[in-house]
Design a protein around this motif. Sequence first.
Motif, PDB file in Angstrom:
ATOM      1  N   UNK A   1      -8.451  -0.844  -9.148  1.00 13.07           N
ATOM      2  CA  UNK A   1      -9.782  -0.944  -8.538  1.00 13.07           C
ATOM      3  C   UNK A   1      -9.729  -0.469  -7.099  1.00 13.07           C
ATOM      4  N   UNK A   2      -8.587  -0.671  -6.462  1.00 12.25           N
ATOM      5  CA  UNK A   2      -8.474  -0.262  -5.075  1.00 12.25           C
ATOM      6  C   UNK A   2      -7.069  -0.435  -4.552  1.00 12.25           C
ATOM      7  N   UNK A   3      -6.976  -0.320  -3.223  1.00 10.78           N
ATOM      8  CA  UNK A   3      -5.680  -0.391  -2.562  1.00 10.78           C
ATOM      9  C   UNK A   3      -5.752  -1.348  -1.380  1.00 10.78           C
ATOM     10  N   UNK A   4      -4.576  -1.818  -0.982  1.00 11.54           N
ATOM     11  CA  UNK A   4      -4.396  -2.584   0.246  1.00 11.54           C
ATOM     12  C   UNK A   4      -3.391  -1.790   1.069  1.00 11.54           C
ATOM     13  N   UNK A   5      -3.715  -1.574   2.332  1.00  9.17           N
ATOM     14  CA  UNK A   5      -2.816  -0.819   3.194  1.00  9.17           C
ATOM     15  C   UNK A   5      -3.012  -1.222   4.646  1.00  9.17           C
ATOM     16  N   UNK A   6      -1.995  -0.958   5.442  1.00  3.91           N
ATOM     17  CA  UNK A   6      -2.097  -1.155   6.888  1.00  3.91           C
ATOM     18  C   UNK A   6      -2.435   0.153   7.588  1.00  3.91           C
ATOM     19  N   UNK A   7      -2.470   1.250   6.854  1.00  2.00           N
ATOM     20  CA  UNK A   7      -2.576   2.585   7.449  1.00  2.00           C
ATOM     21  C   UNK A   7      -4.003   3.140   7.405  1.00  2.00           C
ATOM     22  N   UNK A   8      -4.512   3.460   8.588  1.00  2.00           N
ATOM     23  CA  UNK A   8      -5.872   3.967   8.727  1.00  2.00           C
ATOM     24  C   UNK A   8      -6.094   5.257   7.937  1.00  2.00           C
ATOM     25  N   UNK A   9      -5.165   6.205   8.016  1.00  2.00           N
ATOM     26  CA  UNK A   9      -5.345   7.478   7.310  1.00  2.00           C
ATOM     27  C   UNK A   9      -5.360   7.289   5.797  1.00  2.00           C
ATOM     28  N   UNK A  10      -4.630   6.300   5.295  1.00  2.00           N
ATOM     29  CA  UNK A  10      -4.611   6.028   3.861  1.00  2.00           C
ATOM     30  C   UNK A  10      -5.955   5.448   3.411  1.00  2.00           C
ATOM     31  N   UNK A  11      -6.557   4.619   4.247  1.00  2.11           N
ATOM     32  CA  UNK A  11      -7.884   4.063   3.939  1.00  2.11           C
ATOM     33  C   UNK A  11      -8.880   5.201   3.722  1.00  2.11           C
ATOM     34  N   UNK A  12      -8.891   6.142   4.639  1.00  2.00           N
ATOM     35  CA  UNK A  12      -9.841   7.253   4.546  1.00  2.00           C
ATOM     36  C   UNK A  12      -9.646   8.054   3.260  1.00  2.00           C
ATOM     37  N   UNK A  13      -8.393   8.389   2.961  1.00  2.00           N
ATOM     38  CA  UNK A  13      -8.107   9.197   1.767  1.00  2.00           C
ATOM     39  C   UNK A  13      -8.443   8.427   0.492  1.00  2.00           C
ATOM     40  N   UNK A  14      -8.072   7.159   0.441  1.00  2.00           N
ATOM     41  CA  UNK A  14      -8.343   6.345  -0.751  1.00  2.00           C
ATOM     42  C   UNK A  14      -9.837   6.255  -1.028  1.00  2.00           C
ATOM     43  N   UNK A  15     -10.624   6.077   0.014  1.00  2.00           N
ATOM     44  CA  UNK A  15     -12.077   5.993  -0.162  1.00  2.00           C
ATOM     45  C   UNK A  15     -12.644   7.302  -0.707  1.00  2.00           C
ATOM     46  N   UNK A  16     -12.127   8.438  -0.214  1.00  2.00           N
ATOM     47  CA  UNK A  16     -12.584   9.736  -0.721  1.00  2.00           C
ATOM     48  C   UNK A  16     -12.275   9.882  -2.205  1.00  2.00           C
ATOM     49  N   UNK A  17     -11.247   9.198  -2.673  1.00  2.00           N
ATOM     50  CA  UNK A  17     -10.842   9.285  -4.073  1.00  2.00           C
ATOM     51  C   UNK A  17     -11.497   8.213  -4.931  1.00  2.00           C
ATOM     52  N   UNK A  18     -12.434   7.477  -4.355  1.00  2.00           N
ATOM     53  CA  UNK A  18     -13.204   6.516  -5.131  1.00  2.00           C
ATOM     54  C   UNK A  18     -12.566   5.150  -5.282  1.00  2.00           C
ATOM     55  N   UNK A  19     -11.552   4.851  -4.483  1.00  2.00           N
ATOM     56  CA  UNK A  19     -10.898   3.546  -4.550  1.00  2.00           C
ATOM     57  C   UNK A  19     -11.476   2.611  -3.488  1.00  2.00           C
ATOM     58  N   UNK A  20     -11.604   1.337  -3.807  1.00  2.00           N
ATOM     59  CA  UNK A  20     -11.982   0.344  -2.810  1.00  2.00           C
ATOM     60  C   UNK A  20     -10.794   0.210  -1.862  1.00  2.00           C
ATOM     61  N   UNK A  21     -11.068   0.263  -0.575  1.00  2.00           N
ATOM     62  CA  UNK A  21      -9.993   0.233   0.417  1.00  2.00           C
ATOM     63  C   UNK A  21     -10.031  -1.052   1.238  1.00  2.00           C
ATOM     64  N   UNK A  22      -8.945  -1.802   1.152  1.00  2.00           N
ATOM     65  CA  UNK A  22      -8.782  -3.021   1.942  1.00  2.00           C
ATOM     66  C   UNK A  22      -7.731  -2.730   2.997  1.00  2.00           C
ATOM     67  N   UNK A  23      -8.120  -2.875   4.254  1.00  2.00           N
ATOM     68  CA  UNK A  23      -7.169  -2.625   5.335  1.00  2.00           C
ATOM     69  C   UNK A  23      -6.633  -3.953   5.843  1.00  2.00           C
ATOM     70  N   UNK A  24      -5.304  -4.053   5.853  1.00  2.00           N
ATOM     71  CA  UNK A  24      -4.608  -5.274   6.276  1.00  2.00           C
ATOM     72  C   UNK A  24      -4.215  -5.152   7.741  1.00  2.00           C
ATOM     73  N   UNK A  25      -4.515  -6.213   8.497  1.00  2.00           N
ATOM     74  CA  UNK A  25      -4.164  -6.282   9.911  1.00  2.00           C
ATOM     75  C   UNK A  25      -3.337  -7.532  10.168  1.00  2.00           C
ATOM     76  N   UNK A  26      -2.332  -7.397  11.027  1.00  2.00           N
ATOM     77  CA  UNK A  26      -1.512  -8.529  11.447  1.00  2.00           C
ATOM     78  C   UNK A  26      -1.895  -8.888  12.877  1.00  2.00           C
ATOM     79  N   UNK A  27      -2.251 -10.140  13.092  1.00  2.00           N
ATOM     80  CA  UNK A  27      -2.633 -10.600  14.423  1.00  2.00           C
ATOM     81  C   UNK A  27      -1.479 -11.366  15.053  1.00  2.00           C
ATOM     82  N   UNK A  28      -0.946 -10.798  16.108  1.00  2.00           N
ATOM     83  CA  UNK A  28       0.114 -11.490  16.836  1.00  2.00           C
ATOM     84  C   UNK A  28      -0.282 -11.742  18.291  1.00  2.00           C
ATOM     85  N   UNK A  29      -1.293 -11.029  18.754  1.00  2.00           N
ATOM     86  CA  UNK A  29      -1.779 -11.216  20.121  1.00  2.00           C
ATOM     87  C   UNK A  29      -3.178 -10.617  20.229  1.00  2.00           C
ATOM     88  N   UNK A  30      -3.771 -10.649  21.437  1.00  2.00           N
ATOM     89  CA  UNK A  30      -5.128 -10.134  21.610  1.00  2.00           C
ATOM     90  C   UNK A  30      -5.193  -8.627  21.401  1.00  2.00           C
TER      91      UNK A  30
END
Length: 197
Positions: free
Chosen positions: A92-121
Amino acid sequence: MSKTALEAFIRGLHARPMIASVKEAKHIEIALAYREKLGGVFLLTGHIGVVRNYVELYKSHRLPVFLHLEKIGGLSTDYYGLDYLAKTVKPDGIVTTKTNVVKTAKKMGLIAIQRFFLVDTEGLDNIANSLSNAEPDIVEVMPARIPEALRRVQALTPLPVVAGGLLFDRDQALECFGNGATAVSSSKPELWRHTFK
């Protein structure tokens, strides 16, 4: 993936806000056993030779499945790897930390979930910058146990926010919902059995 498929997945998360993060092959069947309580599965195990079978298994039970691309062995995140993923593996989609992968996955019709790690402001600033560049469909924030940060991320975007990482019990998941999370993801099978709505 059509806009309708994304909307259906988000509706499902509102009804069943627990996502199973499957990190070990032995947990594949356990997630299936709790499928009526899960909004989806994040698959963080396997390799290119078996992942299609895992995806087909979950989809045959109408459980949305997302591949965490950095965790699947032998799968490239370049254009050709994502093209193969979208046309042959068909999650159905992908999970990634990479911005460029999000863009490409969306163009290919996949739901794109971008993962972020919060360690500071600075992590919050990175989220704001990435959201404007990548335009993911859903945001995942880790670790989940930072209530104030969840509220701040929710203020940055109208997108659904998934909170994951360092969740050990039901009360911690409820705290995430109370602070703006649409859903939580957990690799702990003991949490998958809970009903939250």
